[in-house]
Design a protein around this motif. Structure first.
Motif, mmCIF file in Angstrom:
data_model
loop_
_atom_site.group_PDB
_atom_site.id
_atom_site.type_symbol
_atom_site.label_atom_id
_atom_site.label_comp_id
_atom_site.label_asym_id
_atom_site.label_seq_id
_atom_site.Cartn_x
_atom_site.Cartn_y
_atom_site.Cartn_z
ATOM 1 N N LYS A 13 0.196 -1.546 -0.061
ATOM 2 C CA LYS A 13 0.496 0.038 0.098
ATOM 3 C C LYS A 13 1.040 1.812 0.448
ATOM 4 O O LYS A 13 0.571 1.967 -1.007
ATOM 5 N N SER A 14 1.918 1.229 0.897
ATOM 6 C CA SER A 14 2.593 2.619 1.113
ATOM 7 C C SER A 14 3.066 2.373 0.084
ATOM 8 O O SER A 14 3.575 3.511 -0.588
ATOM 9 N N LEU B 36 12.346 -1.514 -3.803
ATOM 10 C CA LEU B 36 13.201 -1.431 -2.193
ATOM 11 C C LEU B 36 14.013 -0.743 -2.252
ATOM 12 O O LEU B 36 13.413 0.358 -1.534
#
Ligand SMILES: Nc1ncnc2c1ncn2[C@@H]1O[C@H](COP(=O)(O)OP(=O)(O)OP(=O)(O)O)[C@@H](O)[C@H]1O
Ligand SMILES: [Mg+2]
Length: 306
Positions: free
Chosen positions: A17-18, A257
Motif C-alpha cells: 500500500k505505502s 526496495l
C-alpha cells in the motif's frame, strides 16, 4: 476542479500500500505534471518516511505538521483546517524541483505526513469517545466530517489526493475510506492476500461504497513469476475481481526496495536514479491510473515527460 481522492487500502498488511502510494505520487507528478497530496493515515508512517526520510518525519512533527496534529485539533474542538499541517514541498526529484527556479515547474508532491504518535492520539481519543457512550461508527463519522471540512478548501489546489491507509479498520482508517472517491487495492498474488482482499472488498462494498467495483483500481504487487502466482493472478482478474480496473502487475524487485529507501535527502536525485530498473513499471502505473481517473471524472491529462 477539486482533486480526485483515492484511498490506497487493504486489510492485508504488507501488500505494498505505502509503496504503491509513493510510486503513484512520483509517477503522476513526473509523467503528467500533476499536483499530488499524499496523506498518511497510518501510524507506521511508512509512506511519510519514503517521501521525507525518517528525520524528515520527525522534523515535520516538531514543526507541528502531520495527521496526528490535525487529530489533536479535532480533540481540542478547534476549527477544521488541513493546510497548516501539510509539508508543501516533499518533492525529492530534480526533474520536479529544477523548473521551479524558472517558474515553470510541472508536478508537485505535498505531504500530510503521519508519525508514530498518531497511534497514541487515536487511542486516547477512542477511550474518551467511548466513555461518553460514543461508538466506533459515530467516531469514524465525526472524523470523516472533520477531515472533509479540513480538506475541502484546498482540494482545488491538487489533481489527486492519495490516502495511505493502515492495514486495519481504526476509526481514522474508516474515515479515510469514507472520504475516498476511488479505492486502490494493492494485493499480492498468493492465497492469504487474496483472502484478505476479498474480505476487505466485501466490507467496503457493504458499509462504505455499494458501487465499489466501478470505483476500484486493483494492483497486483510484488509479483514473482511462478506458475502458482500466475494462477492466483488469473483467478483474481477473471473470477474474484473480474468487474474491477486492473493496473499493471508490479514485479518483486530490489529496484522498488531501493527506491523506497530514502535514508538521507540526497539518497537519489533524479527519477531514473530513484527507480532505476522499474521506471517503465512506474510509467505504466501512472498511465493506467490516469486512464481510470479520466473515466471517473471526464477530465484528461497530457504527458509532460516521456
Ligand atoms: N514491488 C516490490 N518489490 C520488492 N519489495 C517490495 C515491493 N513492493 C513492496 N515491497 C516491500 O514490501 C514491504 C511491504 O510494502 P509496503 O510497506 O508498501 O506494504 P503496506 O501494504 O503498506 O504494509 P502495511 O500493511 O504494513 O502498511 C516493504 O518492505 C516494501 O519495501
Ligand atoms: Mg503501509
Amino acid at each position: 476542479m477539486p482533486a480526485l481522492t483515492a484511498a490506497i487500502a487493504n486489510l492485508k498488511g504488507g501488500v505494498g500500500k505505502s509503496t504503491t502510494t509513493v510510486m503513484l505520487a512520483d509517477g503522476l507528478a513526473h509523467y503528467y505534471g500533476m499536483n499530488v497530496l499524499v496523506i498518511d493515515l497510518d501510524p507506521q508512517a511508512n509512506s511519510s518516511q519514503m517521501l521525507l526520510t525518517e528525520r524528515g518525519v520527525q522534523a515535520a512533527s516538531d514543526q507541528g505538521k502531520g495527521t496526528h496534529h490535525l487529530l489533536g485539533d479535532f480533540v481540542a474542538g478547534k476549527p477544521a483546517a488541513a493546510a497548516p499541517f501539510i509539508m508543501p514541498n516533499a518533492v525529492t526529484l530534480e526533474e520536479l524541483r529544477l523548473a521551479e527556479e524558472h517558474d515553470e515547474r510541472l508536478g508537485w508532491i505535498s505531504s500530510l505526513p503521519a508519525h508514530p504518535q498518531l497511534r497514541l492520539r487515536e487511542l486516547g481519543l477512542e477511550e474518551e469517545w467511548y466513555s461518553k457512550a460514543g461508538t466506533p461508527t459515530t467516531l469514524s463519522d465525526a472524523l470523516a466530517a472533520y477531515f472533509r471540512k479540513a480538506l475541502t478548501p484546498i482540494l482545488p489546489l491538487y489533481d489527486v489526493v492519495l490516502l495511505d491507509c493502515p492495514p486495519h479498520l481504526s476509526p481514522l482508517a474508516r474515515a479515510g475510506l469514507a472520504l475516498a472517491d476511488v479505492f486502490i487495492t494493492p494485493t499480492i498474488a498468493d492465497s492469504v492476500s487474496t483472502w484478505g482482499t476479498k474480505q476487505f472488498s466485501e466490507w467496503v462494498g457493504k458499509f462504505i461504497a455499494p458501487d465499489l467495483p466501478k470505483r476500484n483500481f486493483v494492483l497486483i504487487t510484488r509479483f514473482r513469476d511462478t506458475k502458482y502466482a500466475r494462477q492466483v493472478a488469473s483467478d483474481l482478474r477473471e473470477i474474484y475481481l473480474k468487474d474491477r480496473w486492473f493496473g499493471p502487475t508490479i514485479p518483486e524487485s530490489v529496484h522498488v526496495l531501493n527506491a523506497m529507501d530514502r535514508a538521507a535527502p540526497d539518497s537519489y536525485n533524479t527519477f531514473r536514479g530513484k527507480y532505476a530498473g522499474v521506471t517503465s513499471d512506474v510509467r505504466r502505473l501512472a498511465e493506467r491510473f490516469t486512464d481510470f481517473m479520466s473515466q471517473r471524472t471526464g477530465a484528461t491529462w497530457q504527458k509532460v515527460r516521456d
